[in-house]
Design a protein around this motif. Sequence first.
Motif, PDB file in Angstrom:
ATOM      1  N   VAL A 132       5.177   7.259   7.922  1.00  6.14           N
ATOM      2  CA  VAL A 132       4.833   5.835   7.959  1.00  6.14           C
ATOM      3  C   VAL A 132       3.434   5.629   8.522  1.00  6.14           C
ATOM      4  O   VAL A 132       2.642   4.845   7.999  1.00  6.14           O
ATOM      5  N   TRP A 136       2.413   6.621   4.194  1.00  5.07           N
ATOM      6  CA  TRP A 136       2.812   5.393   3.501  1.00  5.07           C
ATOM      7  C   TRP A 136       2.147   4.150   4.083  1.00  5.07           C
ATOM      8  O   TRP A 136       1.746   3.253   3.331  1.00  5.07           O
ATOM      9  N   GLY A 137       2.018   4.082   5.395  1.00  2.48           N
ATOM     10  CA  GLY A 137       1.404   2.911   6.024  1.00  2.48           C
ATOM     11  C   GLY A 137      -0.009   2.649   5.533  1.00  2.48           C
ATOM     12  O   GLY A 137      -0.324   1.534   5.076  1.00  2.48           O
ATOM     13  N   MET A 139      -1.390   3.618   2.809  1.00  5.15           N
ATOM     14  CA  MET A 139      -1.374   3.271   1.396  1.00  5.15           C
ATOM     15  C   MET A 139      -0.947   1.835   1.177  1.00  5.15           C
ATOM     16  O   MET A 139      -1.491   1.128   0.316  1.00  5.15           O
ATOM     17  N   VAL A 140       0.022   1.363   1.965  1.00  2.05           N
ATOM     18  CA  VAL A 140       0.466  -0.029   1.854  1.00  2.05           C
ATOM     19  C   VAL A 140      -0.675  -0.979   2.208  1.00  2.05           C
ATOM     20  O   VAL A 140      -0.924  -1.972   1.509  1.00  2.05           O
ATOM     21  N   VAL A 141      -1.392  -0.668   3.275  1.00  3.88           N
ATOM     22  CA  VAL A 141      -2.532  -1.499   3.669  1.00  3.88           C
ATOM     23  C   VAL A 141      -3.590  -1.499   2.574  1.00  3.88           C
ATOM     24  O   VAL A 141      -4.176  -2.545   2.241  1.00  3.88           O
ATOM     25  N   VAL A 143      -3.127  -1.028  -0.654  1.00  2.88           N
ATOM     26  CA  VAL A 143      -2.630  -1.819  -1.787  1.00  2.88           C
ATOM     27  C   VAL A 143      -2.781  -3.313  -1.506  1.00  2.88           C
ATOM     28  O   VAL A 143      -3.189  -4.088  -2.382  1.00  2.88           O
ATOM     29  N   ILE A 144      -2.472  -3.721  -0.283  1.00  4.60           N
ATOM     30  CA  ILE A 144      -2.628  -5.134   0.084  1.00  4.60           C
ATOM     31  C   ILE A 144      -4.105  -5.537   0.007  1.00  4.60           C
ATOM     32  O   ILE A 144      -4.436  -6.638  -0.463  1.00  4.60           O
TER      33      ILE A 144
END
Length: 211
Positions: A132, A136-137, A139-141, A143-144
């Motif tokens: 995370v 994944w963390g 990558m999520v940021v 993408v946002i």
Amino acid sequence: MALDRRRAYSDAVSWVRLARPDRIDKSRFAFRSFVRSFFAGVIALGLIGLITPSRFGSPGATAFRSGWPAYVLLGLVALCTLIALVKRKNIMSLIQRLREPWQRPLTERPNYEDAADALAACSERLQSRFAVAWVWGPMVVAVIAVLFAFSSAYFLIDAILQRFVVGWETPILAAVNALVSIILWRAVAGRMSTWRFAASVYKNVSTGYLG
């Protein structure tokens, strides 16, 4: 035992941090990442605006029936596409770099085996925490951040199709979305610089590689 696992987790994080480049210009990284995301948004959303302009606040509008705005948008999309074609080798290299950690272990990187051994000594909970925080963390940021860049591109395209007869909120929203995207890119710059290393380490420990 719990203390040993926490020490192993700390070691794994330390090895990942050592993989970070000595110098990171976070502001430059953030601006370049935003511009690339914005151009991608102009191409994707611009094509939608050309084909179905009704999606941009023009009910009943059809392609190229709006006059000069459609041709301005076409020129903008063409320009961004041309830039993408000129930079196609860089784009393909980026795609390959994003895929590579999932395809093979990056054993040529210094301290890779040390990081993998340390993470393997952690409990599953700590391994998930590592994923995370470092895989994944970020990558999520990212993408946002891309989504906010796309939103900024949306307001530009909408203004063009509306012949720039828009309320004051449109340019403000475009600027705010751009600013948020840049801030997010800058915030995640450090961890994105070690993302490939961390992703490969986690893949190696969690599921391993075939072949």
